[in-house]
Design a protein around this motif. Sequence first.
Motif, PDB file in Angstrom:
ATOM      1  N   GLU A 175       0.862  -1.183   0.000  1.00 22.70           N
ATOM      2  CA  GLU A 175       0.000   0.000   0.000  1.00 22.70           C
ATOM      3  C   GLU A 175       0.899   1.235   0.000  1.00 22.70           C
ATOM      4  O   GLU A 175       1.988   1.217   0.577  1.00 22.70           O
ATOM      5  N   ALA A 176       0.438   2.298  -0.636  1.00 23.35           N
ATOM      6  CA  ALA A 176       1.212   3.539  -0.658  1.00 23.35           C
ATOM      7  C   ALA A 176       0.276   4.730  -0.600  1.00 23.35           C
ATOM      8  O   ALA A 176      -0.884   4.647  -1.012  1.00 23.35           O
ATOM      9  N   LEU A 177       0.793   5.822  -0.076  1.00 23.75           N
ATOM     10  CA  LEU A 177       0.077   7.088  -0.073  1.00 23.75           C
ATOM     11  C   LEU A 177       0.848   8.014  -1.003  1.00 23.75           C
ATOM     12  O   LEU A 177       2.005   8.344  -0.757  1.00 23.75           O
ATOM     13  N   ILE A 178       0.198   8.390  -2.088  1.00 20.86           N
ATOM     14  CA  ILE A 178       0.813   9.230  -3.118  1.00 20.86           C
ATOM     15  C   ILE A 178       0.210  10.621  -3.017  1.00 20.86           C
ATOM     16  O   ILE A 178      -1.006  10.769  -2.939  1.00 20.86           O
ATOM     17  N   LYS A 179       1.064  11.641  -3.045  1.00 20.45           N
ATOM     18  CA  LYS A 179       0.566  13.021  -3.114  1.00 20.45           C
ATOM     19  C   LYS A 179       0.813  13.515  -4.534  1.00 20.45           C
ATOM     20  O   LYS A 179       1.920  13.450  -5.050  1.00 20.45           O
ATOM     21  N   PHE A 180      -0.278  13.984  -5.146  1.00 18.62           N
ATOM     22  CA  PHE A 180      -0.293  14.389  -6.547  1.00 18.62           C
ATOM     23  C   PHE A 180      -0.722  15.846  -6.610  1.00 18.62           C
ATOM     24  O   PHE A 180      -1.758  16.211  -6.055  1.00 18.62           O
ATOM     25  N   GLU A 181       0.062  16.677  -7.282  1.00 18.44           N
ATOM     26  CA  GLU A 181      -0.228  18.106  -7.358  1.00 18.44           C
ATOM     27  C   GLU A 181      -0.610  18.502  -8.780  1.00 18.44           C
ATOM     28  O   GLU A 181       0.086  18.163  -9.727  1.00 18.44           O
ATOM     29  N   ALA A 182      -1.719  19.206  -8.891  1.00 16.99           N
ATOM     30  CA  ALA A 182      -2.173  19.743 -10.179  1.00 16.99           C
ATOM     31  C   ALA A 182      -2.366  21.247 -10.003  1.00 16.99           C
ATOM     32  O   ALA A 182      -2.923  21.693  -9.005  1.00 16.99           O
ATOM     33  N   GLU A 183      -1.906  22.012 -10.993  1.00 17.89           N
ATOM     34  CA  GLU A 183      -1.976  23.465 -10.902  1.00 17.89           C
ATOM     35  C   GLU A 183      -2.788  24.049 -12.054  1.00 17.89           C
ATOM     36  O   GLU A 183      -3.107  23.366 -13.013  1.00 17.89           O
ATOM     37  N   LYS A 184      -3.098  25.320 -11.904  1.00 15.69           N
ATOM     38  CA  LYS A 184      -3.817  26.096 -12.930  1.00 15.69           C
ATOM     39  C   LYS A 184      -5.168  25.480 -13.259  1.00 15.69           C
ATOM     40  O   LYS A 184      -5.535  25.325 -14.421  1.00 15.69           O
ATOM     41  N   LEU A 185      -5.897  25.117 -12.218  1.00 15.44           N
ATOM     42  CA  LEU A 185      -7.215  24.512 -12.401  1.00 15.44           C
ATOM     43  C   LEU A 185      -8.300  25.541 -12.138  1.00 15.44           C
ATOM     44  O   LEU A 185      -8.208  26.346 -11.213  1.00 15.44           O
ATOM     45  N   LYS A 186      -9.348  25.499 -12.921  1.00 14.44           N
ATOM     46  CA  LYS A 186     -10.522  26.344 -12.696  1.00 14.44           C
ATOM     47  C   LYS A 186     -11.347  25.754 -11.559  1.00 14.44           C
ATOM     48  O   LYS A 186     -11.248  24.566 -11.240  1.00 14.44           O
ATOM     49  N   LYS A 187     -12.200  26.562 -10.973  1.00 14.37           N
ATOM     50  CA  LYS A 187     -13.025  26.165  -9.827  1.00 14.37           C
ATOM     51  C   LYS A 187     -13.921  24.968 -10.158  1.00 14.37           C
ATOM     52  O   LYS A 187     -14.077  24.058  -9.351  1.00 14.37           O
ATOM     53  N   ASN A 188     -14.497  24.945 -11.357  1.00 12.97           N
ATOM     54  CA  ASN A 188     -15.395  23.834 -11.714  1.00 12.97           C
ATOM     55  C   ASN A 188     -14.643  22.498 -11.773  1.00 12.97           C
ATOM     56  O   ASN A 188     -15.198  21.454 -11.439  1.00 12.97           O
ATOM     57  N   VAL A 189     -13.383  22.519 -12.172  1.00 12.93           N
ATOM     58  CA  VAL A 189     -12.579  21.291 -12.191  1.00 12.93           C
ATOM     59  C   VAL A 189     -12.262  20.864 -10.761  1.00 12.93           C
ATOM     60  O   VAL A 189     -12.384  19.682 -10.407  1.00 12.93           O
ATOM     61  N   VAL A 190     -11.877  21.809  -9.930  1.00 15.53           N
ATOM     62  CA  VAL A 190     -11.562  21.517  -8.522  1.00 15.53           C
ATOM     63  C   VAL A 190     -12.774  20.903  -7.831  1.00 15.53           C
ATOM     64  O   VAL A 190     -12.639  19.940  -7.059  1.00 15.53           O
ATOM     65  N   ASP A 191     -13.947  21.406  -8.109  1.00 21.42           N
ATOM     66  CA  ASP A 191     -15.169  20.890  -7.478  1.00 21.42           C
ATOM     67  C   ASP A 191     -15.466  19.443  -7.883  1.00 21.42           C
ATOM     68  O   ASP A 191     -16.131  18.721  -7.149  1.00 21.42           O
ATOM     69  N   GLU A 192     -15.000  19.013  -9.044  1.00 24.82           N
ATOM     70  CA  GLU A 192     -15.250  17.645  -9.519  1.00 24.82           C
ATOM     71  C   GLU A 192     -14.257  16.624  -8.969  1.00 24.82           C
ATOM     72  O   GLU A 192     -14.395  15.438  -9.222  1.00 24.82           O
ATOM     73  N   ILE A 193     -13.242  17.082  -8.239  1.00 19.62           N
ATOM     74  CA  ILE A 193     -12.301  16.162  -7.586  1.00 19.62           C
ATOM     75  C   ILE A 193     -12.942  15.784  -6.257  1.00 19.62           C
ATOM     76  O   ILE A 193     -13.014  16.596  -5.335  1.00 19.62           O
ATOM     77  N   VAL A 194     -13.435  14.549  -6.161  1.00 19.89           N
ATOM     78  CA  VAL A 194     -14.227  14.127  -5.014  1.00 19.89           C
ATOM     79  C   VAL A 194     -13.482  13.050  -4.224  1.00 19.89           C
ATOM     80  O   VAL A 194     -13.041  12.043  -4.790  1.00 19.89           O
ATOM     81  N   VAL A 195     -13.365  13.272  -2.913  1.00 21.66           N
ATOM     82  CA  VAL A 195     -12.760  12.275  -2.030  1.00 21.66           C
ATOM     83  C   VAL A 195     -13.587  10.993  -2.119  1.00 21.66           C
ATOM     84  O   VAL A 195     -14.814  11.026  -2.071  1.00 21.66           O
TER      85      VAL A 195
END
Length: 153
Positions: A53-73
């Motif tokens: 098992e691993a915990l990966i941290k992934f960074e994405a930049e320059k995203l609009k608010k509507n894209v950020v809202d679609e990233i769901v835990v």
Amino acid sequence: MKIINEEGKLFGIINIIDLIAIIVIVLLIGGGVKRVKNSEIEVQEKVEGIEKEALIKFEAEKLKKNVVDEIVVGDILYHNEKETTFGKIVDKKVEEQKDKPDFYKVVISIESKVEDTPKAIIIGDSETRVGSEFVLKNKRVKLAGTVISMEVK
């Protein structure tokens, strides 16, 4: 007997330009045969790793608010090209980008099953390292970003 006669033939038999063309063709064929004959087929040895098992941290930049809202835990992310599973989103941190108003940077924590080999950490079919750039997607969103940390358990 002249080497090249009045008609431009070598020893009165063949035109010099035709002879040069024949020599070039023979050399090309000979070189190709030698290259194919001497080439070794390189077989990469598949190194089996240990599933962890691993915990990966992934960074994405320059995203609009509507894209950020679609990233769901809780959602599963997949590699864009290979269609293999990357992992499950367990946390997301959002911050506004200082240099670009209305754009956001997101750091996603992803739980993933990895194959730990001596050469690399493999997620899906891709060797993954800190600094690896991927396009991840699911049915709601597509993200281009970078792996910023990996904690293999």
